[in-house]
Design a protein around this motif. Structure first.
Motif, short mmCIF file in Angstrom:
data_model
loop_
_atom_site.label_atom_id
_atom_site.label_comp_id
_atom_site.label_asym_id
_atom_site.label_seq_id
_atom_site.Cartn_x
_atom_site.Cartn_y
_atom_site.Cartn_z
N ALA A 277 2.49 51.51 65.31
CA ALA A 277 3.10 51.21 66.60
C ALA A 277 2.66 52.20 67.67
O ALA A 277 2.32 53.36 67.39
N LEU A 278 2.69 51.74 68.91
CA LEU A 278 2.36 52.58 70.05
C LEU A 278 3.48 53.58 70.32
O LEU A 278 4.66 53.28 70.08
N PRO A 279 3.15 54.75 70.86
CA PRO A 279 4.21 55.68 71.29
C PRO A 279 4.99 55.09 72.45
O PRO A 279 4.59 54.08 73.06
N ARG A 280 6.11 55.72 72.79
CA ARG A 280 7.04 55.16 73.77
C ARG A 280 6.37 54.86 75.11
O ARG A 280 6.53 53.78 75.67
N VAL B 180 6.05 49.08 70.07
CA VAL B 180 5.35 47.81 69.84
C VAL B 180 4.08 48.07 69.03
O VAL B 180 3.34 49.02 69.31
N VAL B 181 3.84 47.21 68.03
CA VAL B 181 2.57 47.22 67.31
C VAL B 181 1.62 46.31 68.07
O VAL B 181 1.89 45.11 68.22
N PRO B 182 0.50 46.83 68.59
CA PRO B 182 -0.39 46.01 69.43
C PRO B 182 -1.13 44.95 68.62
O PRO B 182 -1.32 45.07 67.41
N LEU B 183 -1.55 43.91 69.32
CA LEU B 183 -2.25 42.81 68.67
C LEU B 183 -3.56 43.23 68.03
O LEU B 183 -4.03 42.61 67.08
N ASP B 184 -4.18 44.30 68.55
CA ASP B 184 -5.45 44.72 67.98
C ASP B 184 -5.28 45.64 66.77
O ASP B 184 -6.28 46.12 66.23
N ALA B 185 -4.03 45.83 66.34
CA ALA B 185 -3.83 46.59 65.10
C ALA B 185 -4.36 45.77 63.93
O ALA B 185 -4.26 44.54 63.91
N PRO B 186 -4.93 46.42 62.92
CA PRO B 186 -5.39 45.67 61.74
C PRO B 186 -4.21 45.11 60.96
O PRO B 186 -3.05 45.39 61.27
N SER B 187 -4.50 44.33 59.95
CA SER B 187 -3.45 43.80 59.09
C SER B 187 -2.57 44.95 58.61
O SER B 187 -3.06 45.99 58.17
N TYR B 188 -1.25 44.76 58.71
CA TYR B 188 -0.32 45.85 58.36
C TYR B 188 0.89 45.27 57.64
O TYR B 188 1.13 44.04 57.67
N PRO B 189 1.72 46.11 56.97
CA PRO B 189 2.80 45.60 56.12
C PRO B 189 3.86 44.79 56.85
O PRO B 189 4.60 44.04 56.22
N GLY B 190 3.96 44.94 58.17
CA GLY B 190 4.94 44.16 58.91
C GLY B 190 4.71 42.67 58.83
O GLY B 190 5.64 41.88 59.05
N GLU C 1 3.46 42.79 68.94
CA GLU C 1 3.16 42.37 70.31
C GLU C 1 3.25 40.86 70.48
O GLU C 1 3.53 40.36 71.58
N GLY C 2 3.05 40.11 69.40
CA GLY C 2 3.18 38.66 69.48
C GLY C 2 4.54 38.22 70.00
O GLY C 2 4.66 37.16 70.62
N VAL C 3 5.58 39.03 69.76
CA VAL C 3 6.92 38.73 70.26
C VAL C 3 6.91 38.66 71.78
O VAL C 3 7.61 37.84 72.38
N LEU C 4 6.11 39.51 72.41
CA LEU C 4 6.06 39.57 73.87
C LEU C 4 5.20 38.46 74.46
O LEU C 4 5.38 38.09 75.63
N ARG C 5 4.28 37.93 73.67
CA ARG C 5 3.31 36.96 74.17
C ARG C 5 3.68 35.51 73.89
O ARG C 5 3.17 34.60 74.53
N ARG C 6 4.54 35.29 72.90
CA ARG C 6 4.88 33.91 72.51
C ARG C 6 6.06 33.42 73.32
O ARG C 6 7.13 34.04 73.33
N ARG C 7 5.90 32.28 73.99
CA ARG C 7 6.98 31.77 74.82
C ARG C 7 8.14 31.25 73.98
O ARG C 7 7.94 30.55 72.98
N VAL C 8 9.34 31.59 74.38
CA VAL C 8 10.57 31.06 73.78
C VAL C 8 11.28 30.27 74.87
O VAL C 8 11.50 30.78 75.97
N GLY C 9 11.63 29.03 74.59
CA GLY C 9 12.26 28.19 75.60
C GLY C 9 11.22 27.53 76.49
O GLY C 9 10.01 27.66 76.30
#
Length: 255
Positions: A237-240, A179-189, A145-153
């Protein structure tokens, strides 16, 4: 003459005027694309190829093809042949799902010149044709989810456009997005991004992202380890449906 472009126009029944109407450009601009060395801007290129029912590199092979770095070319060849691509990204939208503006923003600000960044962004756009190709690969993409929240440009609108584009990509039959949500615990990704490709002959090969060189893995022990990581990441990750809800909310947050 650009014979591939002219032939595609004839095959689909399109004219310079009809393409211009779809793209919002002047018909004279479209007419120039029939001449050698003239090519649509990257923001139009994939749409033109879609309208003409062709791959981008089939229409403009001498200009678009092989613009990617030499070290990355083996993986691009694998992408084109794969039946399935399973990609995890921790920091960026995957290149196959980026908008031209987002791609350029990821490439500027470092050691690249503006022209070099534009060329690499164009190469990314040309790779995306595989997702609209008949019998192209299925892309299963999992993003943190950080990909969606972090500004690029520098522009919030750039991020809003990118997330709206992700929603459009998620509607393609060739794309499955989670998407793996930010509130997911530490995970291998959190160990970093990678992609696993299933090939037509039943073999598998993987790419581990690196800014300097392609790390292509084909050893059984390495692939087993990545497969296990993939399954654990996919499990977080969240379902579709919930993924699409999160994408819509994130897109609104950038407007």
């Amino acid at each position: 003459m650009n014979h591939a472009f002219v032939a595609a126009l004839a095959h689909t029944g399109h004219t310079a005027e009809s393409l211009a109407g779809h793209l919002g450009v002047h018909p004279k601009t479209v007419a120039r694309w029939a001449n050698p060395g003239h090519i649509p801007q990257s923001r139009h290129r994939v749409k033109v190829a879609d309208l003409l029912e062709q791959d981008v590199d089939a229409l403009w092979p001498d200009i678009v093809k092989r613009r990617e770095p030499v070290w990355f070319r083996p993986w691009v060849d694998i992408e084109r042949e794969a039946t399935t691509l399973r990609a995890f990204q921790l920091a960026w939208v995957p290149g196959l799902l980026q908008t031209p503006a987002y791609a350029r923003a990821t490439l500027t600000g470092g050691v690249l010149t503006a022209d070099a960044a534009d060329e690499l962004a164009d190469a990314r756009m040309s790779r995306q044709a595989i997702l609209r190709r008949e019998r192209g690969p299925l892309l299963v993409a999992v993003l943190d989810e950080g990909v969606l929240r972090r500004r690029v440009g520098d522009s919030r609108a750039l991020m809003a456009d990118q997330l709206i584009h992700l929603l459009a990509c998620a509607d393609l039959p060739s794309v499955q997005l989670h998407v793996v949500p930010l509130d997911a615990p530490s995970y291998p990704g959190l160990d970093g991004p990678f992609t696993i490709a299933d090939m037509p002959d039943g073999t598998r090969v993987a790419h581990v992202d690196s800014p300097a060189q392609a790390q292509i893995l084909d050893q059984a022990s390495e692939l087993v380890s990545l497969e296990r990581r993939w399954e654990r990441i996919r499990g977080e990750a969240l379902p579709r449906g919930r993924t699409l809800d999160l994408l819509r909310e994130a897109a609104r947050s950038w407007t």
